[in-house]
Scaffold this motif. Structure first.
Motif, short mmCIF file in Angstrom:
data_model
loop_
_atom_site.label_atom_id
_atom_site.label_comp_id
_atom_site.label_asym_id
_atom_site.label_seq_id
_atom_site.Cartn_x
_atom_site.Cartn_y
_atom_site.Cartn_z
N ALA A 88 0.83 -1.20 0.00
CA ALA A 88 0.00 0.00 0.00
C ALA A 88 0.87 1.25 0.00
N SER A 89 1.92 1.22 0.81
CA SER A 89 2.81 2.38 0.85
C SER A 89 3.46 2.62 -0.51
N GLU A 90 3.96 1.54 -1.08
CA GLU A 90 4.61 1.68 -2.38
C GLU A 90 3.65 2.17 -3.45
N MET A 91 2.43 1.67 -3.37
CA MET A 91 1.44 2.07 -4.36
C MET A 91 1.13 3.56 -4.23
N ALA A 92 1.02 4.01 -3.00
CA ALA A 92 0.75 5.43 -2.78
C ALA A 92 1.88 6.28 -3.38
N VAL A 93 3.10 5.86 -3.14
CA VAL A 93 4.24 6.57 -3.69
C VAL A 93 4.19 6.60 -5.22
N TYR A 129 -10.63 -2.34 6.51
CA TYR A 129 -10.68 -1.36 5.42
C TYR A 129 -11.83 -0.41 5.67
N ALA A 130 -11.62 0.84 5.25
CA ALA A 130 -12.69 1.83 5.29
C ALA A 130 -13.29 1.97 6.69
N GLN A 131 -12.43 1.96 7.70
CA GLN A 131 -12.90 2.16 9.06
C GLN A 131 -11.91 3.05 9.81
N GLU A 132 -12.25 3.32 11.08
CA GLU A 132 -11.36 4.19 11.86
C GLU A 132 -10.03 3.47 12.14
N PRO A 135 -1.10 2.99 6.22
CA PRO A 135 -0.73 2.85 4.80
C PRO A 135 -1.94 2.69 3.89
N LEU A 136 -2.95 1.99 4.36
CA LEU A 136 -4.15 1.82 3.54
C LEU A 136 -4.89 3.15 3.38
N LYS A 137 -5.03 3.85 4.50
CA LYS A 137 -5.67 5.17 4.44
C LYS A 137 -4.90 6.08 3.48
N ASP A 138 -3.58 5.99 3.55
CA ASP A 138 -2.76 6.88 2.73
C ASP A 138 -2.88 6.56 1.24
N LEU A 168 -5.29 8.47 -4.01
CA LEU A 168 -6.33 8.48 -5.04
C LEU A 168 -7.20 9.72 -4.90
N LEU A 169 -7.61 9.97 -3.66
CA LEU A 169 -8.52 11.07 -3.38
C LEU A 169 -7.93 12.42 -3.81
N GLU A 170 -6.66 12.63 -3.52
CA GLU A 170 -6.00 13.91 -3.85
C GLU A 170 -6.15 14.24 -5.32
#
Lengths: 192, 192
Positions: B69-74, B120-123, B128-131, B136-138
């Motif tokens: 997830a971290s790598e994907m975000a990068v 997923y999709a929780q508090e 890394p998943l949130k990021d 995507l959101l940005e």
DNA sequence: CTCGCTTGTCTAGCGATGCTAGGATCGAAT
DNA sequence: ATTCGATCCTAGCATCGCTAGACAAGCGAG
């Protein structure tokens, strides 16, 4: 020859029993619970009998998938037939697709998540699979838009629905907004 | 206390080795080949050592998923940063997403197909998943369109990409038209 | 009606899986 | 040097998909 015919009938009957039982067990407890032993016990035969009908577990999954594809095609055609106008048809199609995935998760998995040893998007693709795609195509062709191949549009729309279905069911997407996401997809993708 | 610290470092080091080895093995031969025995053999420890770091195979998958997830975000941020204008950014994002899924199928599976025991999709969703979702959101916020919640739009767009990625890799979609399907998705979904 | 044979089924077992219990070993602290 | 606790490995459990080989049932031939 009547004896042989009877045996053949009984054999076919037992094969249907296997597929139906596998499907039932998968819907009840998930595909992980569908072991050859449990399945054999439920149909009240020994394990090796399964292998006289199918090469292995994979083919059993494939059989469930084919059954599911036919049902899905019927469900989608029924939904679109009852709708007036292109927009209503596409919405009905999307809802029917997602409803099927939600109501029959094990069958949906057999179709699109697991390996049932089936060929997809080829000449030797089994008829039920082609037909299910055809059901999508029939409805989506009229909203593909100019200059876009209906097949390409259908594939894309289908992929989007598939993504929604799988991510939602895996808990990756909050289930509340499913309807709104579906609307968004229809509104933006379909050229009305 | 230095002794304990050294041991702790070595332990952390070994944990990284486990995750890296699991990932490597999964990329080479698929997750089915990642058995606790093979994994233990590769790291040159016995099986039970794995269980002193992780509860089970599931948690190992989860650890690979977080790394991915971290790598994907990068990767996604790098792709969007190098693009000019909203349209180019969204296209770059979509391509980067699909490229990641294609180049690191095992990591992608750990993230979105397999059960890594992550929320997923929780508090309590791991950072890394949130990021990754934030990345995507940005990019997608600026093309969500009026009256559409950016989160909702992002979820929908993401689901579409996910559908394309999984169906293509599973042989459900012919791989030739991937680029055209991506374009179609960007053209229709994004409000430019 | 009986006998041999084919056809079908079952019992038992193989290698492999995830995971765990219990003993052995090694090193730190006294 | 000795004790004691942490660490690791050997061995094993239940279960998995799948298969070999023994066994029985039911057919056609004499």
């Amino acid at each position: 020859m009547s004896v042989q015919e009877r045996k053949q009938r009984e054999r076919a009957q037992r094969e249907r029993l296997i597929v139906a039982t596998a499907r039932e067990l998968a819907e009840q407890q998930g595909w992980d619970a569908v072991t050859t032993r449990r399945l054999a016990e439920r149909i009240e035969y020994s394990q090796p009998v399964l292998y006289s009908h199918f090469r292995g577990k994979r083919e059993i999954i494939g059989a469930v998938a084919l059954q599911g594809a036919s049902e899905m095609a019927v469900a989608m055609r029924a939904a679109t037939a009852a709708a007036d106008g292109p927009r209503a048809r596409v919405t009905a199609l999307a809802r029917a697709y997602l409803a099927f995935a939600e109501r029959h998760p094990a069958v949906y998995d057999a179709l699109f998540q697991l390996d049932g040893g089936l060929a997809y998007a080829q000449e030797d693709t089994p008829e039920p699979l082609k037909d299910a795609f055809a059901a999508l195509l029939e409805c989506l062709s009229e909203v593909a838009g100019d200059g876009v191949r209906p097949e390409l549009f259908t594939e894309t729309f289908w992929a989007s629905l598939h993504g929604l279905a799988t991510l939602t069911r895996a808990g990756r997407l909050p289930p509340e907004d499913t309807e709104r996401r579906t609307e968004l997809l229809v509104d933006r993708l379909a050229m009305l």
